[in-house]
Design a protein around this motif. Structure first.
Motif, PDB file in Angstrom:
ATOM      1  N   ILE A  66       3.036  35.139 -71.614  1.00 43.33           N
ATOM      2  CA  ILE A  66       2.873  33.962 -70.786  1.00 43.33           C
ATOM      3  C   ILE A  66       2.724  34.401 -69.337  1.00 43.33           C
ATOM      4  O   ILE A  66       3.411  35.320 -68.881  1.00 43.33           O
ATOM      5  CB  ILE A  66       4.051  32.979 -70.955  1.00 43.33           C
ATOM      6  CG1 ILE A  66       3.772  31.663 -70.214  1.00 43.33           C
ATOM      7  CG2 ILE A  66       5.368  33.591 -70.527  1.00 43.33           C
ATOM      8  CD1 ILE A  66       4.769  30.557 -70.536  1.00 43.33           C
ATOM      9  N   SER A  67       1.818  33.767 -68.626  1.00 42.79           N
ATOM     10  CA  SER A  67       1.596  34.090 -67.231  1.00 42.79           C
ATOM     11  C   SER A  67       1.185  32.821 -66.501  1.00 42.79           C
ATOM     12  O   SER A  67       0.990  31.770 -67.115  1.00 42.79           O
ATOM     13  CB  SER A  67       0.526  35.185 -67.075  1.00 42.79           C
ATOM     14  OG  SER A  67      -0.719  34.749 -67.582  1.00 42.79           O
ATOM     15  N   ARG A  68       1.070  32.934 -65.192  1.00 43.99           N
ATOM     16  CA  ARG A  68       0.703  31.757 -64.420  1.00 43.99           C
ATOM     17  C   ARG A  68      -0.125  32.127 -63.214  1.00 43.99           C
ATOM     18  O   ARG A  68      -0.045  33.241 -62.692  1.00 43.99           O
ATOM     19  CB  ARG A  68       1.953  30.983 -63.996  1.00 43.99           C
ATOM     20  CG  ARG A  68       2.796  31.671 -62.935  1.00 43.99           C
ATOM     21  CD  ARG A  68       4.166  31.005 -62.817  1.00 43.99           C
ATOM     22  NE  ARG A  68       4.057  29.552 -62.721  1.00 43.99           N
ATOM     23  CZ  ARG A  68       4.862  28.700 -63.344  1.00 43.99           C
ATOM     24  NH1 ARG A  68       5.853  29.149 -64.115  1.00 43.99           N
ATOM     25  NH2 ARG A  68       4.688  27.399 -63.205  1.00 43.99           N
ATOM     26  N   ASP A  69      -0.925  31.170 -62.783  1.00 42.36           N
ATOM     27  CA  ASP A  69      -1.636  31.222 -61.524  1.00 42.36           C
ATOM     28  C   ASP A  69      -1.115  30.042 -60.726  1.00 42.36           C
ATOM     29  O   ASP A  69      -1.578  28.911 -60.895  1.00 42.36           O
ATOM     30  CB  ASP A  69      -3.144  31.131 -61.748  1.00 42.36           C
ATOM     31  CG  ASP A  69      -3.937  31.210 -60.458  1.00 42.36           C
ATOM     32  OD1 ASP A  69      -3.352  31.058 -59.370  1.00 42.36           O
ATOM     33  OD2 ASP A  69      -5.165  31.419 -60.534  1.00 42.36           O
ATOM     34  N   GLY A  71      -1.401  29.144 -57.707  1.00 43.43           N
ATOM     35  CA  GLY A  71      -2.354  28.485 -56.835  1.00 43.43           C
ATOM     36  C   GLY A  71      -3.183  27.425 -57.533  1.00 43.43           C
ATOM     37  O   GLY A  71      -3.700  26.514 -56.887  1.00 43.43           O
ATOM     38  N   LYS A  72      -3.322  27.556 -58.851  1.00 46.57           N
ATOM     39  CA  LYS A  72      -4.081  26.585 -59.642  1.00 46.57           C
ATOM     40  C   LYS A  72      -3.186  25.697 -60.491  1.00 46.57           C
ATOM     41  O   LYS A  72      -3.692  24.889 -61.270  1.00 46.57           O
ATOM     42  CB  LYS A  72      -5.080  27.306 -60.544  1.00 46.57           C
ATOM     43  CG  LYS A  72      -6.179  28.042 -59.806  1.00 46.57           C
ATOM     44  CD  LYS A  72      -7.158  28.666 -60.787  1.00 46.57           C
ATOM     45  CE  LYS A  72      -8.302  29.343 -60.065  1.00 46.57           C
ATOM     46  NZ  LYS A  72      -9.267  29.939 -61.025  1.00 46.57           N
ATOM     47  N   ASN A  73      -1.868  25.841 -60.369  1.00 42.27           N
ATOM     48  CA  ASN A  73      -0.924  25.111 -61.216  1.00 42.27           C
ATOM     49  C   ASN A  73      -1.244  25.313 -62.693  1.00 42.27           C
ATOM     50  O   ASN A  73      -1.139  24.387 -63.496  1.00 42.27           O
ATOM     51  CB  ASN A  73      -0.916  23.615 -60.887  1.00 42.27           C
ATOM     52  CG  ASN A  73      -0.516  23.323 -59.466  1.00 42.27           C
ATOM     53  OD1 ASN A  73       0.201  24.097 -58.833  1.00 42.27           O
ATOM     54  ND2 ASN A  73      -0.965  22.190 -58.952  1.00 42.27           N
ATOM     55  N   THR A  74      -1.608  26.522 -63.047  1.00 46.76           N
ATOM     56  CA  THR A  74      -2.082  26.811 -64.386  1.00 46.76           C
ATOM     57  C   THR A  74      -1.221  27.873 -65.050  1.00 46.76           C
ATOM     58  O   THR A  74      -0.873  28.875 -64.425  1.00 46.76           O
ATOM     59  CB  THR A  74      -3.547  27.272 -64.359  1.00 46.76           C
ATOM     60  OG1 THR A  74      -4.358  26.227 -63.806  1.00 46.76           O
ATOM     61  CG2 THR A  74      -4.051  27.598 -65.753  1.00 46.76           C
ATOM     62  N   VAL A  75      -0.906  27.622 -66.310  1.00 49.66           N
ATOM     63  CA  VAL A  75      -0.162  28.557 -67.131  1.00 49.66           C
ATOM     64  C   VAL A  75      -1.060  29.020 -68.270  1.00 49.66           C
ATOM     65  O   VAL A  75      -1.841  28.234 -68.820  1.00 49.66           O
ATOM     66  CB  VAL A  75       1.129  27.912 -67.670  1.00 49.66           C
ATOM     67  CG1 VAL A  75       1.799  28.809 -68.703  1.00 49.66           C
ATOM     68  CG2 VAL A  75       2.088  27.637 -66.523  1.00 49.66           C
TER      69      VAL A  75
END
Length: 112
Positions: A66-69, A71-75
């Motif tokens: 699992i990871s996230r960005d 800045g894009k509110n994206t997982v």
């Protein structure tokens, strides 16, 4: 109000990879992924905890990440070395102000 939009599901051969994405309408730290196969309980796959760490189901440790960005509110859920038993509908989840929110679900089918 929170909206979660998933993408990236599909059909893949055993041993292959897929990446699921979940775009949230706002930043939420406590997000994760669940899955549900027919006849089985919905189970946690991976999540970011409120304590700032990650949890993984034993069945996916070493294969899923699992990871996230932020800045894009994206997982994201990177799924490698997929097995037929990974076949399920995968749901993005977010906890915000003591309420759970869910994505629309993504079918992941792994063929043998």
């Amino acid at each position: 109000q929170v909206q979660l939009v998933e993408s990236g599901g599909g059909l893949v051969q055993a041993g292959g990879s897929l990446r699921l994405s979940c775009a949230a309408s706002r930043y939420i730290f406590t997000m994760g992924w669940f899955r549900q196969a027919p006849g089985k309980q919905r189970e946690l796959v991976a999540r970011f905890t409120s304590g700032g760490s990650t949890d993984y189901a034993d069945s996916v440790k070493g294969r899923f990440t699992i990871s996230r960005d932020s800045g894009k509110n994206t997982v994201y859920l990177q799924m490698n070395s997929l097995k037929p038993e990974d076949t399920a509908v995968y749901y993005c989840s977010a906890e915000y102000r003591f309420k759970d929110y869910w994505g629309q679900g993504s079918q992941v089918t792994v063929s043998s």
